[in-house]
Design a protein around this motif. Sequence first.
Motif, mmCIF file in Angstrom:
data_model
loop_
_atom_site.group_PDB
_atom_site.id
_atom_site.type_symbol
_atom_site.label_atom_id
_atom_site.label_comp_id
_atom_site.label_asym_id
_atom_site.label_seq_id
_atom_site.Cartn_x
_atom_site.Cartn_y
_atom_site.Cartn_z
ATOM 1 N N LEU A 150 48.320 -14.388 30.165
ATOM 2 C CA LEU A 150 49.412 -14.946 29.364
ATOM 3 C C LEU A 150 50.259 -13.828 28.767
ATOM 4 O O LEU A 150 51.488 -13.854 28.860
ATOM 5 N N GLU A 151 49.615 -12.853 28.169
ATOM 6 C CA GLU A 151 50.347 -11.765 27.530
ATOM 7 C C GLU A 151 51.121 -10.941 28.553
ATOM 8 O O GLU A 151 52.268 -10.548 28.309
ATOM 9 N N ALA A 152 50.497 -10.674 29.701
ATOM 10 C CA ALA A 152 51.178 -9.900 30.741
ATOM 11 C C ALA A 152 52.396 -10.660 31.256
ATOM 12 O O ALA A 152 53.474 -10.078 31.470
ATOM 13 N N GLY A 153 52.239 -11.962 31.458
ATOM 14 C CA GLY A 153 53.362 -12.772 31.931
ATOM 15 C C GLY A 153 54.489 -12.829 30.922
ATOM 16 O O GLY A 153 55.673 -12.756 31.280
ATOM 17 N N LEU A 154 54.148 -12.944 29.640
ATOM 18 C CA LEU A 154 55.172 -13.001 28.597
ATOM 19 C C LEU A 154 55.953 -11.692 28.522
ATOM 20 O O LEU A 154 57.179 -11.698 28.417
ATOM 21 N N ARG A 155 55.233 -10.570 28.570
ATOM 22 C CA ARG A 155 55.923 -9.279 28.520
ATOM 23 C C ARG A 155 56.928 -9.166 29.661
ATOM 24 O O ARG A 155 58.061 -8.713 29.478
ATOM 25 N N ARG A 156 56.496 -9.563 30.855
ATOM 26 C CA ARG A 156 57.372 -9.446 32.021
ATOM 27 C C ARG A 156 58.562 -10.386 31.919
ATOM 28 O O ARG A 156 59.712 -9.970 32.135
ATOM 29 N N MET A 157 58.333 -11.644 31.591
ATOM 30 C CA MET A 157 59.409 -12.638 31.596
ATOM 31 C C MET A 157 60.422 -12.407 30.483
ATOM 32 O O MET A 157 61.617 -12.673 30.646
ATOM 33 N N VAL A 158 59.958 -11.909 29.335
ATOM 34 C CA VAL A 158 60.880 -11.658 28.229
ATOM 35 C C VAL A 158 61.679 -10.384 28.466
ATOM 36 O O VAL A 158 62.886 -10.327 28.219
ATOM 37 N N ALA A 159 61.025 -9.349 28.968
ATOM 38 C CA ALA A 159 61.664 -8.034 29.068
ATOM 39 C C ALA A 159 62.495 -7.842 30.326
ATOM 40 O O ALA A 159 63.474 -7.079 30.308
ATOM 41 N N GLU A 160 62.135 -8.505 31.427
ATOM 42 C CA GLU A 160 62.782 -8.218 32.703
ATOM 43 C C GLU A 160 63.712 -9.360 33.138
ATOM 44 O O GLU A 160 63.246 -10.447 33.479
ATOM 45 N N PRO A 161 65.026 -9.121 33.148
ATOM 46 C CA PRO A 161 65.938 -10.145 33.680
ATOM 47 C C PRO A 161 65.641 -10.377 35.157
ATOM 48 O O PRO A 161 65.278 -9.450 35.882
ATOM 49 N N THR A 162 65.781 -11.612 35.599
ATOM 50 C CA THR A 162 65.536 -11.927 37.003
ATOM 51 C C THR A 162 66.801 -12.487 37.637
ATOM 52 O O THR A 162 67.671 -13.025 36.945
ATOM 53 N N ASP A 163 66.908 -12.342 38.943
ATOM 54 C CA ASP A 163 68.051 -12.900 39.663
ATOM 55 C C ASP A 163 67.896 -14.410 39.765
ATOM 56 O O ASP A 163 66.890 -14.916 40.254
ATOM 57 N N GLU A 164 68.901 -15.111 39.282
ATOM 58 C CA GLU A 164 68.929 -16.566 39.389
ATOM 59 C C GLU A 164 70.252 -16.951 40.028
ATOM 60 O O GLU A 164 71.250 -16.237 39.893
ATOM 61 N N TYR A 165 70.272 -18.070 40.704
ATOM 62 C CA TYR A 165 71.470 -18.469 41.429
ATOM 63 C C TYR A 165 71.920 -19.860 40.982
ATOM 64 O O TYR A 165 71.788 -20.835 41.718
ATOM 65 N N PRO A 166 72.440 -19.951 39.740
ATOM 66 C CA PRO A 166 72.866 -21.261 39.246
ATOM 67 C C PRO A 166 74.092 -21.787 39.990
ATOM 68 O O PRO A 166 74.970 -21.015 40.396
ATOM 69 N N GLN A 167 74.137 -23.081 40.136
ATOM 70 C CA GLN A 167 75.223 -23.735 40.870
ATOM 71 C C GLN A 167 76.564 -23.495 40.205
ATOM 72 O O GLN A 167 77.574 -23.269 40.877
ATOM 73 N N PHE A 168 76.591 -23.524 38.869
ATOM 74 C CA PHE A 168 77.869 -23.408 38.170
ATOM 75 C C PHE A 168 78.520 -22.052 38.408
ATOM 76 O O PHE A 168 79.724 -21.953 38.618
ATOM 77 N N ARG A 169 77.722 -20.990 38.368
ATOM 78 C CA ARG A 169 78.294 -19.659 38.565
ATOM 79 C C ARG A 169 78.908 -19.536 39.956
ATOM 80 O O ARG A 169 79.961 -18.900 40.134
ATOM 81 N N LEU A 170 78.280 -20.141 40.940
ATOM 82 C CA LEU A 170 78.834 -20.155 42.289
ATOM 83 C C LEU A 170 80.166 -20.896 42.303
ATOM 84 O O LEU A 170 81.148 -20.448 42.905
ATOM 85 N N ALA A 171 80.201 -22.047 41.603
ATOM 86 C CA ALA A 171 81.428 -22.844 41.574
ATOM 87 C C ALA A 171 82.568 -22.071 40.913
ATOM 88 O O ALA A 171 83.718 -22.113 41.376
ATOM 89 N N VAL A 172 82.277 -21.360 39.827
ATOM 90 C CA VAL A 172 83.306 -20.594 39.127
ATOM 91 C C VAL A 172 83.880 -19.510 40.036
ATOM 92 O O VAL A 172 85.076 -19.205 39.993
ATOM 93 N N SER A 173 83.025 -18.931 40.893
ATOM 94 C CA SER A 173 83.508 -17.862 41.773
ATOM 95 C C SER A 173 84.476 -18.385 42.829
ATOM 96 O O SER A 173 85.193 -17.593 43.456
ATOM 97 N N HIS A 174 84.516 -19.706 43.023
ATOM 98 C CA HIS A 174 85.420 -20.283 44.028
ATOM 99 C C HIS A 174 86.358 -21.338 43.432
ATOM 100 O O HIS A 174 87.009 -22.075 44.164
#
Length: 202
Positions: A85-109
């Motif tokens: 749990l602690e290892a996962g929390l450190r990673r998820m809070v500290a490290e941004p991850t690549d996400e591909y939200p639909q809205f950001r794609l729509a804004v680009s076009h």
Amino acid sequence: MPDLTPLAFAALGLLAEAPMHPYEMFQTMLQRREDRNVKVRPGTLYHQVGRLADLGYAEVVGTDRAGNRPERTTYAITDAGRTALEAGLRRMVAEPTDEYPQFRLAVSHVDNLPAPEAVTAFRTRIDALRAERDGHDEAIAGLQAKGLAERYWLDVAYARAVLTAQIDWLTAVADRLDGGDIPWEGPALSGTPLQTSKDTTR
């Protein structure tokens, strides 16, 4: 370390607070509005808690039965579970991850829409986001009324802050587009056209 599903991770977080049986976890998640973060279903939750036990992250500490209801098994987090749990929390809070939200794609076009339609679409989204933010305000008020410590609903406050930032940005863009401050016609590149190797004078 095995990857945990978001629901299993949420369950592990609850077990870190105190031993619980899966139904109690389910009720606590709903009370804290964690269903906004993960898809919560009783059957799936029971399965994920069982997987935590198989991995050695949780262990059975007791069973009880109330009347004619099915027997309930209470689980507690193990040392290995707390480490995961602690290892996962450190990673998820500290490290941004690549996400591909639909809205950001729509804004680009979005330039493929006529400017008035883009403005309308932006303002429609703004209205929807405001309604969603109102829902978060109600949730926060309810959690505060129940006396739940703020550390347990920081995610709701974060979601509200993100919604406010989105509303402010969208409003500014819609106003600029509506006022003609964002050119919607013309070349893709402004200023002097870029030269290619074919254009360069030798």
